[in-house]
Enzyme design. Structure first.
Site, mmCIF file in Angstrom:
data_model
loop_
_atom_site.group_PDB
_atom_site.id
_atom_site.type_symbol
_atom_site.label_atom_id
_atom_site.label_comp_id
_atom_site.label_asym_id
_atom_site.label_seq_id
_atom_site.Cartn_x
_atom_site.Cartn_y
_atom_site.Cartn_z
ATOM 1 N N SER A 40 0.899 -1.165 -0.116
ATOM 2 C CA SER A 40 -0.022 -0.048 -0.053
ATOM 3 C C SER A 40 0.871 1.088 -0.054
ATOM 4 C CB SER A 40 -0.692 0.043 1.331
ATOM 5 O OG SER A 40 0.113 0.138 2.381
ATOM 6 N N HIS A 155 -2.850 -6.262 2.564
ATOM 7 C CA HIS A 155 -1.931 -7.279 2.985
ATOM 8 C C HIS A 155 -2.835 -8.570 3.295
ATOM 9 C CE1 HIS A 155 0.502 -3.481 4.991
ATOM 10 N NE2 HIS A 155 0.534 -3.871 3.822
ATOM 11 N N GLU A 164 -4.666 -2.182 9.428
ATOM 12 C CA GLU A 164 -3.778 -2.821 10.374
ATOM 13 C C GLU A 164 -4.355 -2.549 11.753
ATOM 14 O OE1 GLU A 164 0.282 -1.347 9.961
ATOM 15 O OE2 GLU A 164 0.062 -1.375 7.724
ATOM 16 N N GLU A 207 1.750 -9.360 7.258
ATOM 17 C CA GLU A 207 2.662 -8.804 8.384
ATOM 18 C C GLU A 207 2.368 -9.636 9.680
ATOM 19 O OE1 GLU A 207 1.495 -4.664 8.626
ATOM 20 O OE2 GLU A 207 2.767 -4.180 6.971
ATOM 21 N N ASP A 242 -3.635 1.434 11.618
ATOM 22 C CA ASP A 242 -3.318 2.080 10.507
ATOM 23 C C ASP A 242 -4.420 1.757 9.428
ATOM 24 O OD1 ASP A 242 -2.212 3.001 8.139
ATOM 25 O OD2 ASP A 242 -0.498 1.526 8.008
ATOM 26 N N GLU A 283 -2.981 5.986 12.261
ATOM 27 C CA GLU A 283 -2.075 6.202 11.027
ATOM 28 C C GLU A 283 -2.941 6.257 9.805
ATOM 29 O OE1 GLU A 283 1.029 3.323 10.843
ATOM 30 O OE2 GLU A 283 1.196 3.719 8.659
ATOM 31 N N ASP A 310 1.738 8.632 7.023
ATOM 32 C CA ASP A 310 2.674 7.604 6.422
ATOM 33 C C ASP A 310 2.551 8.002 4.801
ATOM 34 O OD1 ASP A 310 3.813 5.392 5.098
ATOM 35 O OD2 ASP A 310 2.227 4.098 5.649
ATOM 36 N N LYS A 335 9.917 5.444 6.904
ATOM 37 C CA LYS A 335 10.192 4.367 6.376
ATOM 38 C C LYS A 335 11.696 4.521 5.629
ATOM 39 C CE LYS A 335 5.307 2.296 5.672
ATOM 40 N NZ LYS A 335 4.505 2.438 5.066
ATOM 41 N N HIS A 363 8.561 -0.929 9.432
ATOM 42 C CA HIS A 363 8.732 -1.988 8.403
ATOM 43 C C HIS A 363 8.064 -1.782 6.905
ATOM 44 C CE1 HIS A 363 5.262 -4.618 9.441
ATOM 45 N NE2 HIS A 363 4.932 -3.424 9.518
ATOM 46 N N LYS A 386 7.058 -0.018 14.490
ATOM 47 C CA LYS A 386 6.105 -0.751 13.898
ATOM 48 C C LYS A 386 6.848 -1.777 12.957
ATOM 49 C CE LYS A 386 3.140 0.604 10.409
ATOM 50 N NZ LYS A 386 1.797 0.517 9.583
HETATM 51 C C1 2PG Z 1 2.144 0.743 6.113
HETATM 52 C C2 2PG Z 1 2.963 -0.254 5.480
HETATM 53 C C3 2PG Z 1 3.700 -1.111 6.549
HETATM 54 P P1 2PG Z 1 3.329 -1.140 3.102
HETATM 55 O O1 2PG Z 1 1.093 0.999 5.327
HETATM 56 O O2 2PG Z 1 2.296 1.359 7.208
HETATM 57 O O3 2PG Z 1 2.664 -1.607 7.527
HETATM 58 O O4 2PG Z 1 2.407 -1.291 4.674
HETATM 59 O O5 2PG Z 1 4.678 -1.455 3.476
HETATM 60 O O6 2PG Z 1 2.478 -2.256 2.308
HETATM 61 O O7 2PG Z 1 3.148 0.287 2.689
HETATM 62 MG MG MG Z 2 0.925 2.812 6.826
#
Ligand code: 2PG
Ligand code: MG
Length: 419
Positions: A40, A155, A164, A207, A242, A283, A310, A335, A363, A386
């Site tokens: 995502s 996911h 999440e 995850e 999230d 989030e 994010d 990230k 992560h 996280k």
């Molecule tokens: C998020 C991430 C990690 P992805 O949205 O925060 O949990 O997902 O790595 O798929 O972007």
């Molecule tokens: Mg996120």
């Protein structure tokens, strides 16, 4: 110590997709790093270069590998390995784009992380200590982990779904105690899932969390509360979500399960969930392009809970600055591969700290055995991580590294937990 060479190879991530491993040699030291990959993803993330050819359904990374082996190696050979900023800047300039589209952010970040590791080795200090030095923070601390125990959205192969649901043991006294609480809750939840939905309900998403086949969000959160109660940690453990709402934002509206919301209605929905389920952080509650929605959310709930950006921020100081100015959120999800280098990640964290924001080191849903982010969260001293559920080694490699660091810091009487 000078860099003798950097090179790369194609390896595989936790979803079985190709990814890139970089290797840096300086003197007798050889260090490596592997890049994680999102599902995502934010549309403003630095570009992950994929081959787009027949092999691996277009997901090969051989072009990125070649960029490391030829162009990047050519420039970095002979540079001093401890000049992290200079090395990252050299790669950014060589790429020449805003989003690392030429060389590939996956190529650049793999080298950047491997360089950090090699430099720490030459200085004969731990990676987290070196990262603390680079950030000029030196306030090591073990994070309170946000653990994604109920997976959803992309996911878990689901649409119109919050992504999440995480347990967050704020009341633990140490990182190892936080692990114990989380692992016990994870197993209590597994038992509950199987009892309610049959043995297949013990299977997991990307995850490491379970995937209940129900659409009602309250019922899902109820399951987690029940598992927490079962273990007796009701006072110590909170819930964090999230939403990854960019994934269920269509033509100005948000769709969760059967329900449709505008930004105001969605904020009210979250507000209700917060009071019912002890949620302390949300989030990506709004979509990356809906800056106005973010203002509504932060205006209404920002004093009460943590509002984390994010997809909105993509670890990029340009968007963090905008969000600070417009009061769009109050915390950064960091990230490393979203921005594409160690130095830029550190800059994003520092800008956030300067503005009294919280920072959560995160992560990606596609992970690897690389535990770099465990050292990063301690080195930056952000106090929150996280890294997914405490299951499968792509996630547990981070937790196990944090346990090692906790031990090392305890021996020096320096093990601070949380902020
Ligand atoms: C998020 C991430 C990690 P992805 O949205 O925060 O949990 O997902 O790595 O798929 O972007
Ligand atoms: Mg996120």
């Amino acid at each position: 110590m000078q860099i003798d060479y950097v090179k790369a190879r194609q390896v595989f991530d936790s979803r079985g997709n190709p990814t890139i491993e970089a290797e840096v040699k300086t003197g007798k030291i050889i260090e490596r790093a592997i890049v994680a990959s999102g599902a995502s993803t934010g549309s403003n993330e630095a570009i992950e270069l994929r081959d787009k050819e027949k092999a691996f359904n277009g997901k090969g990374v051989l072009k990125a590998v070649e960029n490391v082996n030829l162009k990047i190696n050519e420039k970095l050979k002979g540079m001093t390995v401890t000049e992290q900023e200079n090395i990252d800047k050299t790669m950014i300039e060589l790429d020449g784009t805003e989003n690392k589209a030429n060389l590939g952010a996956n190529a650049v970040v793999a080298v950047s992380m491997a360089v950090t590791r090699a430099a720490a080795k030459t200085k004969e200090i731990s990676l987290y200590e070196y990262l603390g030095e680079l950030a000029d923070i030196k306030k090591y601390c073990l994070p309170v982990p946000q653990m994604n125990v109920l997976n959803g959205g992309k996911h878990a192969g689901l649409e119109n779904d919050i992504q999440e649901r995480m347990i967050y043991p704020v009341g633990a006294k140490s990182f190892s105690e936080a692990m114990q609480m989380s692992v016990e809750i994870y197993h209590a939840l597994k038992k509950l899932m199987k009892k309610k939905f049959g043995s297949l309900a013990g299977l997991i998403g990307d995850e490491g969390g379970f995937v209940p086949k129900i659409t009602d969000e309250e019922q899902k959160l109820e399951l987690i509360l029940n598992a927490i109660e079962e273990t007796g940690y009701t006072k110590e453990v909170k819930i964090v979500i999230d939403c990854a709402s960019s994934e269920f934002f269509k033509e100005g509206n948000y769709f969760i399960g059967e329900k449709k919301f505008n930004a105001g209605e969605l904020t009210d929905f979250y507000s209700d969930l917060i009071s019912k389920f002890n949620i302390v952080s949300i989030e990506d509650g709004m979509a990356e392009q809906d800056w106005q929605g973010w203002n509504i959310l932060t205006e209404k709930l920002g004093k009460k809970i943590q509002i984390v950006g994010d997809d909105l921020l993509v670890t990029n100081i340009k968007f963090i600055e905008k969000a600070i100015k417009e009061n769009s959120c109050n915390a950064l999800l960091l990230k490393v591969n979203q921005i594409g280098s160690v130095s830029e990640s550190i800059a994003s964290a520092k800008l956030s700290f300067e503005n009294n924001w919280n920072v959560i080191v995160s992560h990606r849903s596609g992970e690897t055995e690389d535990g770099f982010i465990a050292d990063l969260v301690v080195g930056l001293g952000t106090g929150q991580s996280k890294f997914g559920a405490p299951a499968r080694s792509d996630r547990n490699t981070k937790y196990n590294q944090l346990l090692r660091i906790e031990e090392e810091l305890s021996e020096k009487n320096k093990a601070v937990f949380g902020k």
